[in-house]
Design an enzyme around this catalytic site. Sequence first.
Site, PDB file in Angstrom:
ATOM      1  N   ASP A   1       2.524   2.120   3.247  1.00 15.31           N
ATOM      2  CA  ASP A   1       3.671   1.035   4.106  1.00 15.31           C
ATOM      3  C   ASP A   1       4.823   1.591   3.450  1.00 15.31           C
ATOM      4  O   ASP A   1       5.909   1.078   4.292  1.00 15.31           O
ATOM      5  CB  ASP A   1       3.361  -0.387   3.412  1.00 15.31           C
ATOM      6  CG  ASP A   1       1.874  -0.775   3.351  1.00 15.31           C
ATOM      7  OD1 ASP A   1       1.497  -0.691   4.242  1.00 15.31           O
ATOM      8  OD2 ASP A   1       1.466  -1.670   2.507  1.00 15.31           O
TER       9      ASP A   1
ATOM     10  N   HIS B   1       1.155  -1.353  -0.232  1.00 16.82           N
ATOM     11  CA  HIS B   1      -0.020  -0.036  -0.032  1.00 16.82           C
ATOM     12  C   HIS B   1       0.903   1.265  -0.166  1.00 16.82           C
ATOM     13  O   HIS B   1       2.036   1.088   0.477  1.00 16.82           O
ATOM     14  CB  HIS B   1      -0.716   0.211   1.364  1.00 16.82           C
ATOM     15  CG  HIS B   1      -1.727  -1.063   1.673  1.00 16.82           C
ATOM     16  ND1 HIS B   1      -1.246  -2.221   2.068  1.00 16.82           N
ATOM     17  CD2 HIS B   1      -3.037  -1.377   1.433  1.00 16.82           C
ATOM     18  CE1 HIS B   1      -2.468  -2.943   2.252  1.00 16.82           C
ATOM     19  NE2 HIS B   1      -3.432  -2.405   1.963  1.00 16.82           N
TER      20      HIS B   1
HETATM   21  C1  XUL Z   1      -7.398  -6.371   4.435  1.00 14.61           C
HETATM   22  C2  XUL Z   1      -6.567  -6.748   3.283  1.00 14.61           C
HETATM   23  C3  XUL Z   1      -5.716  -5.774   2.641  1.00 14.61           C
HETATM   24  C4  XUL Z   1      -5.784  -5.813   1.210  1.00 14.61           C
HETATM   25  C5  XUL Z   1      -5.201  -4.616   0.523  1.00 14.61           C
HETATM   26  O1  XUL Z   1      -8.174  -7.372   5.249  1.00 14.61           O
HETATM   27  O2  XUL Z   1      -6.855  -8.045   2.967  1.00 14.61           O
HETATM   28  O3  XUL Z   1      -4.541  -5.779   3.283  1.00 14.61           O
HETATM   29  O4  XUL Z   1      -5.101  -6.918   0.775  1.00 14.61           O
HETATM   30  O5  XUL Z   1      -5.593  -3.691   0.721  1.00 14.61           O
END
Ligand code: XUL
Length: 440
Positions: free
Chosen positions: A102, A99
């Site tokens: 991150d 993300h």
């Molecule tokens: C949350 C989840 C996230 C997604 C990406 O449950 O799975 O980490 O994979 O935003």
Amino acid sequence: MSYFNNIDKIKFEGSKSTNPYAFKFYNPEQKIGNQTMEEYLRFGVAYWHTLTMDGSDPFGAGTMVRPWDKFSGMDLAKARLEASFEFFEKLNVPFFCFHDVDIAPEGSNLRETNQNLDTIVGLMKDYMKDSNTKLLWNTANNFTHPRFVHGAASSNEADVFAYSAAKVKKGLEIGKELGAENYVFWGGREGYETLLNTDMKLEMDNLGRFFHMAVDYAKEIGFDAQFLIEPKPKEPTTHQYDFDVATGHAFLQNYGLQDHFKFNIEANHATLAGHTFEHELRYARVNNMLGSVDANQGDPLLGWDTDEFPADLYSATLAMYEVIKNGGLGRGGLNFDAKVRRGSFEPEDLFHAHISGMDTFAIGLKVAQKLYDDKVLEDIIDNRYKSFTEGVGLDIVSGKTDFHKLENHALNLQQIKHQSGRLEKIKATINQYLITYAAE
Ligand code: XUL
Ligand code: CO
């Protein structure tokens, strides 16, 4: 600088190895069908769980001990980045995912946040030049910051919609810059808590508009990644608009988006939706919507999204069976959206967790391929549905009948012949395959 200097590159040593820092079943070069394991499994490390998060949960503070703990701000982001490529290299993993938040800290405004991202993405691109590890997908975190209190693209506040759009716009630019294979949308706060203050129709329409704008912008900048929706039924919101694959599929069709998206299916999200992992994979596969996988597992006794590293061989086998039937994952992969337990706080636990997850899916792949080659499930299913290959059944599936003819058929029936579903026999065969072919 080295962050994991007591650990060497992880190699395949076979099922009898006693070396904890070796793969016992994942042999990247081994051919399974016509692809190598590495090509088939396309493993990815989730940056957030492995590099960023600290082991805190709703009831307690972080516990993780990390060699980059002494840094803060952009220095911390840079240290994590350096550590991440050492980790990818030592694990010999072909992909990673992140993300925006991150990899770089948010600044005091969006402009500053984007500058931080630019700095880290520039460095990341340099590391990637000397590395075999590529970007499976990136995404925007539009759920953690308090500005997303009422949602992102489904917020009641138009400014938040705009802010979310700006973050995804930047994410698409970053994805293009780094050559991402996919771009993920997990609607963490795209849902609602109560209908008492919610305009459901406007929220869903806005979400549809948002996805169209993302598709348009990717096209505009020539970013050709596969777009993925990651369904999850709840957590953090009570009701999420992308509840499961079936709900997400209906949403995409309602808004004319079905040709632009596939699904990123997460095992623990499937469980939260009251489905098995393989149900979600099958639903996506038979609708030609299976894009990628977040490989983890939940704890049925806790019931929340515990994001454990996958170790369940049975589940991995049935999941890989769907992947094989899908002809592989194409541009997708198996991303470990999984975290070490709060009590497994040492850096070496990150290696143990990934080795275990990779070996689990390697076994799943081998056993599923053997089941597939031997047509174990195909023969059972063909036989079970053979009534649709002749007579009235063939008329039904070829559209050559109607209620009049079917009533006539039913009125003349003497007796309906059923055959056993043989579930226990099937399960015994799967166990036999698991024990026999795991290590071959
Ligand atoms: C949350 C989840 C996230 C997604 C990406 O449950 O799975 O980490 O994979 O935003
Ligand atoms: Co996920």
